[in-house]
Design an enzyme around this catalytic site. Structure first.
Site, PDB file in Angstrom:
ATOM      1  N   HIS A 199     -16.582   0.050   4.010  1.00 34.67           N
ATOM      2  CA  HIS A 199     -15.502  -0.942   4.067  1.00 34.67           C
ATOM      3  C   HIS A 199     -15.980  -2.358   4.341  1.00 34.67           C
ATOM      4  O   HIS A 199     -15.208  -3.301   4.233  1.00 34.67           O
ATOM      5  CB  HIS A 199     -14.445  -0.551   5.114  1.00 34.67           C
ATOM      6  CG  HIS A 199     -14.862  -0.876   6.514  1.00 34.67           C
ATOM      7  ND1 HIS A 199     -15.692  -0.072   7.235  1.00 34.67           N
ATOM      8  CD2 HIS A 199     -14.579  -1.940   7.309  1.00 34.67           C
ATOM      9  CE1 HIS A 199     -15.899  -0.602   8.426  1.00 34.67           C
ATOM     10  NE2 HIS A 199     -15.245  -1.746   8.504  1.00 34.67           N
TER      11      HIS A 199
HETATM   12  C1  UD1 Z   1     -11.483  -5.518   9.542  1.00 38.27           C
HETATM   13  C2  UD1 Z   1     -12.517  -6.188  10.441  1.00 38.27           C
HETATM   14  C3  UD1 Z   1     -13.741  -5.294  10.594  1.00 38.27           C
HETATM   15  C4  UD1 Z   1     -13.341  -3.909  11.046  1.00 38.27           C
HETATM   16  C5  UD1 Z   1     -12.289  -3.353  10.096  1.00 38.27           C
HETATM   17  C6  UD1 Z   1     -11.809  -1.994  10.512  1.00 38.27           C
HETATM   18  C7  UD1 Z   1     -12.542  -8.639  10.327  1.00 38.27           C
HETATM   19  C8  UD1 Z   1     -13.286  -9.824   9.829  1.00 38.27           C
HETATM   20  N1  UD1 Z   1     -12.985  -7.462   9.872  1.00 38.27           N
HETATM   21  O1  UD1 Z   1     -12.056  -5.389   8.249  1.00 38.27           O
HETATM   22  O2  UD1 Z   1     -14.615  -5.869  11.551  1.00 38.27           O
HETATM   23  O3  UD1 Z   1     -14.482  -3.081  11.033  1.00 38.27           O
HETATM   24  O4  UD1 Z   1     -11.170  -4.245  10.079  1.00 38.27           O
HETATM   25  O5  UD1 Z   1     -11.106  -1.359   9.480  1.00 38.27           O
HETATM   26  O6  UD1 Z   1     -11.616  -8.789  11.088  1.00 38.27           O
HETATM   27  N2  UD1 Z   1      -5.888  -4.075   3.481  1.00 38.27           N
HETATM   28  C9  UD1 Z   1      -4.849  -3.261   3.105  1.00 38.27           C
HETATM   29  N3  UD1 Z   1      -4.014  -2.783   4.066  1.00 38.27           N
HETATM   30  C10 UD1 Z   1      -4.164  -3.082   5.380  1.00 38.27           C
HETATM   31  C11 UD1 Z   1      -5.211  -3.925   5.753  1.00 38.27           C
HETATM   32  C12 UD1 Z   1      -6.076  -4.402   4.796  1.00 38.27           C
HETATM   33  O7  UD1 Z   1      -4.670  -2.944   1.931  1.00 38.27           O
HETATM   34  O8  UD1 Z   1      -3.370  -2.600   6.209  1.00 38.27           O
HETATM   35  C13 UD1 Z   1      -6.819  -4.563   2.439  1.00 38.27           C
HETATM   36  C14 UD1 Z   1      -6.464  -5.911   1.880  1.00 38.27           C
HETATM   37  O9  UD1 Z   1      -6.818  -5.924   0.544  1.00 38.27           O
HETATM   38  C15 UD1 Z   1      -7.372  -6.849   2.658  1.00 38.27           C
HETATM   39  C16 UD1 Z   1      -8.619  -5.999   2.841  1.00 38.27           C
HETATM   40  O10 UD1 Z   1      -8.120  -4.664   3.005  1.00 38.27           O
HETATM   41  O11 UD1 Z   1      -7.636  -8.041   2.001  1.00 38.27           O
HETATM   42  C17 UD1 Z   1      -9.456  -6.382   4.029  1.00 38.27           C
HETATM   43  O12 UD1 Z   1      -8.668  -6.349   5.225  1.00 38.27           O
HETATM   44  P1  UD1 Z   1      -9.106  -7.251   6.482  1.00 38.27           P
HETATM   45  O13 UD1 Z   1      -8.186  -7.019   7.599  1.00 38.27           O
HETATM   46  O14 UD1 Z   1      -9.348  -8.650   6.042  1.00 38.27           O
HETATM   47  O15 UD1 Z   1     -10.548  -6.711   6.860  1.00 38.27           O
HETATM   48  P2  UD1 Z   1     -11.109  -5.209   6.982  1.00 38.27           P
HETATM   49  O16 UD1 Z   1     -12.004  -4.982   5.828  1.00 38.27           O
HETATM   50  O17 UD1 Z   1     -10.051  -4.206   7.243  1.00 38.27           O
END
Ligand code: UD1
Length: 352
Positions: A199
Site C-alpha cells: 500500500h
Molecule cells: C495512510 C498513511 C500510511 C499508513 C496507511 C495505513 C499517510 C501519508 N499515509 O496511507 O502511513 O500506513 O494510511 O493504511 O498518512 N482510499 C480509499 N478509501 C479510504 C482511504 C483511502 O479508497 O477509505 C484510497 C484513495 O484512493 C486515496 C488512497 O487510498 O487517495 C490513499 O489514501 P491515503 O489516506 O492518502 O493514504 P494511505 O495509502 O491509506
C-alpha cells in the site's frame, strides 16, 4: 484527566483500541476525533465495531486528496474542534497526515501533545510518513517510544528529556488477539499460502514498480493471498494489460478485519508486505516475512532472520518461506501492557 485522541487511518484505530480501554479503566475522559482520512467501512468503521471503540465524537470527513489539500482540510477542522471542552492531552498516533495535522494545530493552540509510536525512523525523506514522524516528534511534549531503537533516535535528535519507553501498543493487541483465537479454536491448516499486502505510495504509484512487485509475488513458491488496500486496487486497475493476468498463484482479496487478519496469519506460511504493522505481526506470530522495501522502521523484526528486506530488483530468497529460523526470546516490542504504561505516563506528566 481529559484526553483527546486524533486518529484517521486504519492502523491508528488498532492502536486506539487498547489506549481507549486503558484510559476508561483508569477513569479518564476520552474524546475521539476522526479526521476521516480513511472512510471506507473496511478501513474504518469495521475496526470501531470489532474493538468496541465508541463512535468518534467528531468525524471531520476530509476524505482523500493530495497531501497538502488533505492535511490542510484536517487542520481547518481540527482547529475548530480541538478547543471544544477541557483537554489535558492531545494524543496523536504514528506517522500519518492525520498525525501531522494534529500536532501542527495543537502545538499552535498551546495544547500539550503526546506522540504515541514516537522515534521511528526509516531515514528515507522521500516517504511522506518519515516527514510526518520527524515533525510530530519535534512538536510534541511527550514522546511515547515503542522500542529501544526509537529511544536512541530521539536521544540523537536531542529529545531525550521528553522521551519515555512504553512498548508497542500494537503488540498488546496482536498478542491478546492471538491468545483469544488460539484459545477458541485450533488454527485450520489449509493449503500452504503467503499473506501479501502492498500500500505504500512509493510501491503503488509508479506502474513499473508496481508491475515488478506483482511479478515478484508471482515467483513465490505457493499461493499468494493479496489483501488489497483501495489504493492498490485502484492502481492495479489502471495498468493495462494487467500485471495480474499471468500471475496464476496470486489471489486478490478485500482487506481483512483485525481478528480475521491474525487468524489468516496464523494459518499462513509467511508474509510479503510493505506495511510496518504486518512486519511486526509476522514477527510476533513467528511467520517469516519479506519486506518489499529498502529499509524498515522496525529493525527489531530483522532479528534471527524473521524479516528480510527485499528492495527493488531483489528476488525471493531460496527456500522462503521454509527456513530453519531460531525462536527469538527477546521481546523488543514489550510485554503486551504498553497501553497501561501510556496512561501512567500521561498521568505522571499531566500539567508539566
Ligand atoms: C495512510 C498513511 C500510511 C499508513 C496507511 C495505513 C499517510 C501519508 N499515509 O496511507 O502511513 O500506513 O494510511 O493504511 O498518512 N482510499 C480509499 N478509501 C479510504 C482511504 C483511502 O479508497 O477509505 C484510497 C484513495 O484512493 C486515496 C488512497 O487510498 O487517495 C490513499 O489514501 P491515503 O489516506 O492518502 O493514504 P494511505 O495509502 O491509506
Amino acid at each position: 484527566m481529559f484526553v483527546t485522541s486524533v486518529v484517521g487511518a486504519r492502523p491508528q484505530f488498532v492502536k486506539l483500541a487498547p489506549v481507549h480501554a486503558a484510559l476508561v479503566a483508569r477513569g479518564h475522559e476520552h474524546r475521539i476525533v476522526h479526521t476521516g482520512q480513511h472512510y471506507d467501512s473496511d478501513l474504518s468503521e469495521r475496526f470501531f465495531e470489532e474493538f468496541e471503540i465508541p463512535s468518534p465524537d467528531v468525524n471531520l470527513g476530509v476524505g482523500s486528496s493530495s497531501h497538502g489539500r488533505q492535511t490542510a482540510a484536517m487542520m481547518i477542522g481540527l482547529e475548530e474542534h480541538l478547543q471544544n471542552g477541557p483537554c489535558d492531552w492531545v494524543l496523536v498516533y504514528g506517522d500519518t497526515n492525520s498525525t501531522l495535522a494534529g500536532v501542527v494545530v495543537a502545538s499552535k493552540l498551546g495544547m500539550a501533545i503526546a506522540h504515541l509510536e514516537a522515534g521511528l525512523r526509516s531515514f528515507n525523506r522521500a516517504m511522506p510518513e518519515e516527514l510526518n514522524r520527524v515533525a510530530a516528534d519535534h512538536l510534541s511534549d511527550l514522546l511515547l517510544a515503542p522500542t529501544d531503537n526509537a529511544v536512541s533516535h530521539l536521544t540523537r535528535e536531542g529529545l531525550e528529556d521528553r522521551t519515555v519507553l512504553v512498548g508497542d501498543v500494537m503488540a498488546d493487541v496482536c498478542l491478546a488477539t492471538r491468545d483469544c483465537i488460539l484459545a477458541s479454536k485450533p488454527v485450520s491448516v489449509d493449503e500452504p499460502f503467503l499473506v501479501a499486502t502492498i500500500h505504500r505510495q512509493e510501491n503503488t504509484d509508479d506502474p513499473a514498480r508496481l508491475s515488478a512487485l506483482v511479478r515478484l509475488l508471482a515467483t513465490a513458491p505457493m499461493t499468494v493471498r493479496l489483501f488489497a488496500h483501495p489504493r492498490l486496487q485502484a492502481r492495479l486497475d489502471a495498468i493495462s494489460p494487467s500485471p495480474l493476468a499471468d500471475a496464476e498463484n496470486i489471489e486478490v482479496h478485500a482487506p481483512l478485519g483485525y481478528r480475521e487478519l491474525i487468524s489468516t496469519l496464523l494459518a499462513s506460511d509467511g508474509v510479503m508486505t510493505d506495511s510496518g504493522g504486518l512486519q511486526k505481526e509476522a514477527f510476533l506470530l513467528e511467520r517469516p516475512c519479506l519486506t518489499l522495501r529498502d529499509e524498515t522502521e522496525w529493525p527489531e523484526t530483522l532479528l534471527g532472520g524473521w524479516n528480510r528486506l527485499l528492495g527493488e530488483g531483489a528476488s525471493i530468497p531460496l527456500g522462503f518461506p521454509r527456513a530453519d529460523l531460531e525462536r527469538v526470546t527477546a521481546r523488543p516490542f514489550g510485554d503486551g501492557r504498553a497501553a497501561l504504561r501510556v496512561v501512567t505516563e500521561l498521568e505522571q506528566h499531566d500539567g508539566e
